[in-house]
Design a protein around this motif. Sequence first.
Motif, PDB file in Angstrom:
ATOM      1  N   GLU A  15       0.783  -1.287  -0.215  1.00  0.00           N
ATOM      2  CA  GLU A  15      -0.011  -0.030  -0.033  1.00  0.00           C
ATOM      3  C   GLU A  15       0.951   1.328  -0.063  1.00  0.00           C
ATOM      4  OE1 GLU A  15      -3.446   2.109   2.819  1.00  0.00           O
ATOM      5  OE2 GLU A  15      -3.301  -0.294   3.074  1.00  0.00           O
ATOM      6  N   LEU A  16       2.236   1.225   0.832  1.00  0.00           N
ATOM      7  CA  LEU A  16       2.930   2.348   0.726  1.00  0.00           C
ATOM      8  C   LEU A  16       3.705   2.447  -0.590  1.00  0.00           C
ATOM      9  CD1 LEU A  16       4.746   4.308   2.455  1.00  0.00           C
ATOM     10  CD2 LEU A  16       6.446   2.721   2.876  1.00  0.00           C
ATOM     11  N   LEU A  17       4.011   1.504  -1.369  1.00  0.00           N
ATOM     12  CA  LEU A  17       4.238   1.739  -2.832  1.00  0.00           C
ATOM     13  C   LEU A  17       3.434   2.274  -3.580  1.00  0.00           C
ATOM     14  CD1 LEU A  17       6.594  -1.703  -3.115  1.00  0.00           C
ATOM     15  CD2 LEU A  17       7.283   0.752  -3.074  1.00  0.00           C
ATOM     16  N   ALA A  18       2.218   1.795  -3.462  1.00  0.00           N
ATOM     17  CA  ALA A  18       1.107   2.193  -4.342  1.00  0.00           C
ATOM     18  C   ALA A  18       0.848   3.564  -4.104  1.00  0.00           C
ATOM     19  CB  ALA A  18      -0.069   1.371  -4.073  1.00  0.00           C
ATOM     20  N   GLN A  26       6.397   9.666   0.347  1.00  0.00           N
ATOM     21  CA  GLN A  26       5.749   9.224   1.396  1.00  0.00           C
ATOM     22  C   GLN A  26       6.823   9.173   2.582  1.00  0.00           C
ATOM     23  OE1 GLN A  26       2.397   8.302   1.242  1.00  0.00           O
ATOM     24  NE2 GLN A  26       2.647   9.146  -0.573  1.00  0.00           N
ATOM     25  N   MET A  27       6.348   9.854   3.739  1.00  0.00           N
ATOM     26  CA  MET A  27       7.313  10.010   4.858  1.00  0.00           C
ATOM     27  C   MET A  27       7.132   8.920   5.749  1.00  0.00           C
ATOM     28  SD  MET A  27       9.509  11.750   6.478  1.00  0.00           S
ATOM     29  CE  MET A  27       9.306  13.428   5.891  1.00  0.00           C
ATOM     30  N   VAL A  28       8.266   8.264   5.973  1.00  0.00           N
ATOM     31  CA  VAL A  28       8.201   7.205   7.223  1.00  0.00           C
ATOM     32  C   VAL A  28       8.832   7.689   8.507  1.00  0.00           C
ATOM     33  CG1 VAL A  28       8.986   4.770   7.743  1.00  0.00           C
ATOM     34  CG2 VAL A  28       8.402   5.354   5.378  1.00  0.00           C
ATOM     35  N   THR A  29       8.098   7.459   9.658  1.00  0.00           N
ATOM     36  CA  THR A  29       8.560   8.105  10.939  1.00  0.00           C
ATOM     37  C   THR A  29       9.022   6.941  11.905  1.00  0.00           C
ATOM     38  OG1 THR A  29       6.383   8.118  11.682  1.00  0.00           O
ATOM     39  CG2 THR A  29       6.874   9.898  10.733  1.00  0.00           C
ATOM     40  N   LYS A  30       9.760   7.103  12.972  1.00  0.00           N
ATOM     41  CA  LYS A  30      10.178   6.019  13.864  1.00  0.00           C
ATOM     42  C   LYS A  30      10.191   6.767  15.143  1.00  0.00           C
ATOM     43  CE  LYS A  30      13.736   2.747  14.752  1.00  0.00           C
ATOM     44  NZ  LYS A  30      14.883   1.899  14.341  1.00  0.00           N
ATOM     45  N   ARG A  31       9.025   6.294  15.809  1.00  0.00           N
ATOM     46  CA  ARG A  31       9.017   6.839  17.185  1.00  0.00           C
ATOM     47  C   ARG A  31       8.614   8.443  17.240  1.00  0.00           C
ATOM     48  NH1 ARG A  31      13.768   3.875  19.042  1.00  0.00           N
ATOM     49  NH2 ARG A  31      12.876   1.967  19.683  1.00  0.00           N
ATOM     50  N   GLY A  32       7.927   8.627  16.088  1.00  0.00           N
ATOM     51  CA  GLY A  32       7.316  10.058  15.771  1.00  0.00           C
ATOM     52  C   GLY A  32       8.404  10.891  14.960  1.00  0.00           C
ATOM     53  N   GLU A  34      10.701  11.965  11.838  1.00  0.00           N
ATOM     54  CA  GLU A  34      10.889  11.863  10.200  1.00  0.00           C
ATOM     55  C   GLU A  34      12.123  11.007  10.189  1.00  0.00           C
ATOM     56  OE1 GLU A  34      10.408  15.460   8.580  1.00  0.00           O
ATOM     57  OE2 GLU A  34       8.168  15.501   8.664  1.00  0.00           O
ATOM     58  N   THR A  35      12.241   9.822   9.586  1.00  0.00           N
ATOM     59  CA  THR A  35      13.427   9.020   9.248  1.00  0.00           C
ATOM     60  C   THR A  35      13.669   8.811   8.239  1.00  0.00           C
ATOM     61  OG1 THR A  35      12.817   7.910  11.447  1.00  0.00           O
ATOM     62  CG2 THR A  35      14.240   6.778  10.073  1.00  0.00           C
ATOM     63  N   ALA A  36      12.731   8.594   6.931  1.00  0.00           N
ATOM     64  CA  ALA A  36      13.100   8.212   5.625  1.00  0.00           C
ATOM     65  C   ALA A  36      11.846   8.848   4.628  1.00  0.00           C
ATOM     66  CB  ALA A  36      13.244   6.790   5.467  1.00  0.00           C
ATOM     67  N   VAL A  37      12.209   8.828   3.674  1.00  0.00           N
ATOM     68  CA  VAL A  37      11.097   9.340   2.537  1.00  0.00           C
ATOM     69  C   VAL A  37      11.239   8.300   1.404  1.00  0.00           C
ATOM     70  CG1 VAL A  37      10.339  11.238   0.886  1.00  0.00           C
ATOM     71  CG2 VAL A  37      11.335  11.699   3.189  1.00  0.00           C
ATOM     72  N   LEU A  38      10.163   7.890   0.941  1.00  0.00           N
ATOM     73  CA  LEU A  38       9.918   6.918  -0.069  1.00  0.00           C
ATOM     74  C   LEU A  38       9.431   7.712  -1.413  1.00  0.00           C
ATOM     75  CD1 LEU A  38      10.372   3.942  -1.136  1.00  0.00           C
ATOM     76  CD2 LEU A  38       7.614   3.578  -0.808  1.00  0.00           C
ATOM     77  N   VAL A  39      10.290   7.789  -2.427  1.00  0.00           N
ATOM     78  CA  VAL A  39       9.887   8.652  -3.735  1.00  0.00           C
ATOM     79  C   VAL A  39       9.883   7.877  -4.910  1.00  0.00           C
ATOM     80  CG1 VAL A  39      11.147  10.768  -2.720  1.00  0.00           C
ATOM     81  CG2 VAL A  39      12.542   9.345  -4.126  1.00  0.00           C
ATOM     82  N   PRO A  40       9.175   8.164  -5.937  1.00  0.00           N
ATOM     83  CA  PRO A  40       8.992   7.195  -7.154  1.00  0.00           C
ATOM     84  C   PRO A  40      10.264   7.441  -7.767  1.00  0.00           C
ATOM     85  CG  PRO A  40       7.069   9.080  -6.967  1.00  0.00           C
ATOM     86  CD  PRO A  40       8.311   9.206  -5.930  1.00  0.00           C
TER      87      PRO A  40
END
Length: 84
Positions: A15-18, A26-32, A34-40
């Motif tokens: 779902e994240l990839l879609a 799309q931003m990914v957070t770890k314990r609130g 901001e840790t990583a960003v998934l980009v096309p």
Amino acid sequence: MKSWPVQDAKARFSELLAACAAQGPQMVTKRGVETAVLVPAAEWHRIQQRSRPTLKQLLLSDRERGDLAIPARGARKRRVAKAL
């Protein structure tokens, strides 16, 4: 940009990839935090090409290529050979 906690990102990776493909980064957070960003992939390649100059561009540019201090020619004194 939607924010995904790492647990949700792992559990619903498809779902994240879609979402990334349809809506953009799309931003990914770890314990609130901001840790990583998934980009096309297309956007990633565009960013990479724009951020790094080619070797040809570097060699033809007028910018300094380093912090070397090269003295002007003839500015250094020559050593005089001592007689034995």
